[in-house]
Design an enzyme around this catalytic site. Structure first.
Site, PDB file in Angstrom:
ATOM      1  CG  ASP A   1      -2.090  -1.078   0.985  1.00 30.78           C
ATOM      2  OD1 ASP A   1      -2.392  -1.513  -0.172  1.00 30.78           O
ATOM      3  OD2 ASP A   1      -2.710  -1.184   2.145  1.00 30.78           O
ATOM      4  N   GLY A   2       2.010   1.210   0.604  1.00 31.53           N
ATOM      5  CA  GLY A   2       2.858   2.161   0.874  1.00 31.53           C
ATOM      6  C   GLY A   2       3.248   2.736  -0.642  1.00 31.53           C
TER       7      GLY A   2
ATOM      8  CG  ASN B   1      -4.007   6.438   3.653  1.00 30.36           C
ATOM      9  OD1 ASN B   1      -4.738   6.214   2.781  1.00 30.36           O
ATOM     10  ND2 ASN B   1      -2.920   5.306   4.078  1.00 30.36           N
ATOM     11  CG  ASP B   2      -3.056   9.770   7.304  1.00 26.64           C
ATOM     12  OD1 ASP B   2      -2.054  10.115   6.886  1.00 26.64           O
ATOM     13  OD2 ASP B   2      -3.329   8.702   8.094  1.00 26.64           O
TER      14      ASP B   2
ATOM     15  CD  GLN C   1       4.463   6.826   1.515  1.00 30.54           C
ATOM     16  OE1 GLN C   1       4.082   7.507   0.757  1.00 30.54           O
ATOM     17  NE2 GLN C   1       4.609   5.432   1.378  1.00 30.54           N
TER      18      GLN C   1
END
Length: 284
Positions: free
Chosen positions: A64-65, A138-139, A238
């Site tokens: 997913d990363g 994501n966030d 990230q």
């Protein structure tokens, strides 16, 4: 002829061998391809546009990363991502290594479903000027990096003050990211097809602080107040940026969306059950 970029996560076993097989398959189906070696460092939208520019779609080989990094770069350019799961969870990397050939052929033939996902834009205003501006899949998390100490933040929505927050941090997530850090902090899980933002306090000093879901049409403004600890902003875990006192972080949903091939609603709810052991029954 279509053109594809194959992103290979260097840390995933057999990823390079699979990439070669995919490139051969693409060539057989009149699709040219290039390979990009991904070492885990960020591919944020402000720096990675040259990497993705000129391609019709992207294949990711990783977890997913890897998909998060690819989507941040591809979304502003309208490039869809075909995510093959070589990781653990597979909430975003929904294509199984055993079914990639069938699914990829379906996409090339125009038969595959492509899911559209909202992002969250984080703009940092310092002394009246924009010093940071990145969209996350994501966030966006405001907290004290590497510390569990409290930070002081003022939060407003569409200029309506929600009050001061004293907490370990605040998570502002997309529906896609609602299953990640936000869920771990007690936030709700949203269907990824929705447009909206979830604000989830992390270990708030007040028991009255609860997660909030906001409309896609508004903006959240978070002001950094005086604190004894360093405060930082992290995008998708990230991309990181150091914040200062009186910085204002404006968070909203950009006009463009990320496109994930084969990301169906059925696969999302299947992942909830298989990855998070979600169930409404007595044996949950």
């Amino acid at each position: 002829m279509k053109k594809c970029l194959v992103i290979v996560n260097e840390f995933k076993r057999n990823a390079s061998e699979l990439a070669a097989e995919i490139c051969s398959f693409l060539k057989e189906n009149s699709v040219s391809s290039d390979i990009y070696s991904y070492d885990g460092s960020s591919l944020d939208s402000s720096k990675s546009a040259p990497v993705f520019k000129g391609y019709d779609f992207t294949v990711t080989l990783g977890g997913d990363g890897t998909v998060l990094s690819a989507c941040r770069g591809c979304a502003p350019l309208g490039i869809p991502v075909f995510p093959i799961n070589l990781g653990e969870f597979g909430f975003l990397a929904v294509v199984s290594p055993s079914s990639w050939k069938k699914d990829l052929l379906s996409y090339i033939e125009g038969k595959a479903f492509t899911g559209r996902r909202s992002l969250v834009r984080s703009e940092v205003i310092r002394d009246g000027k924009t010093v940071f501006d990145v969209c996350g899949m994501n966030d966006a998390v405001i907290s004290s990096p590497g510390s569990s100490r409290l930070v002081n933040l003022d939060v407003a929505y569409n200029h309506a003050l929600l009050g001061p927050f004293k907490a370990n941090g605040i998570i502002v997530s997309t529906p896609t990211g609602s299953t990640a850090y936000s869920a771990a902090a007690g936030g709700p899980i949203l269907d990824p097809s929705l447009d909206g933002l979830v604000l989830t306090p992390v270990s708030s000093f007040s028991l009255s602080a609860r997660p909030l879901v906001f409309s896609a049409k508004g903006e959240i403004a978070i002001t950094v107040k005086a604190s004894r600890v360093d405060v930082g902003l992290s995008i998708d875990g990230q991309v990181n940026f150091d914040l200062q006192e009186n910085d204002v972080i404006i968070l909203g949903i950009p006009d463009y969306k990320a496109s994930i091939i084969c990301s169906t609603q059925e696969k999302f709810y299947a992942a909830l059950q298989s990855k998070l052991n979600w169930s409404g029954g007595p044996r949950a």
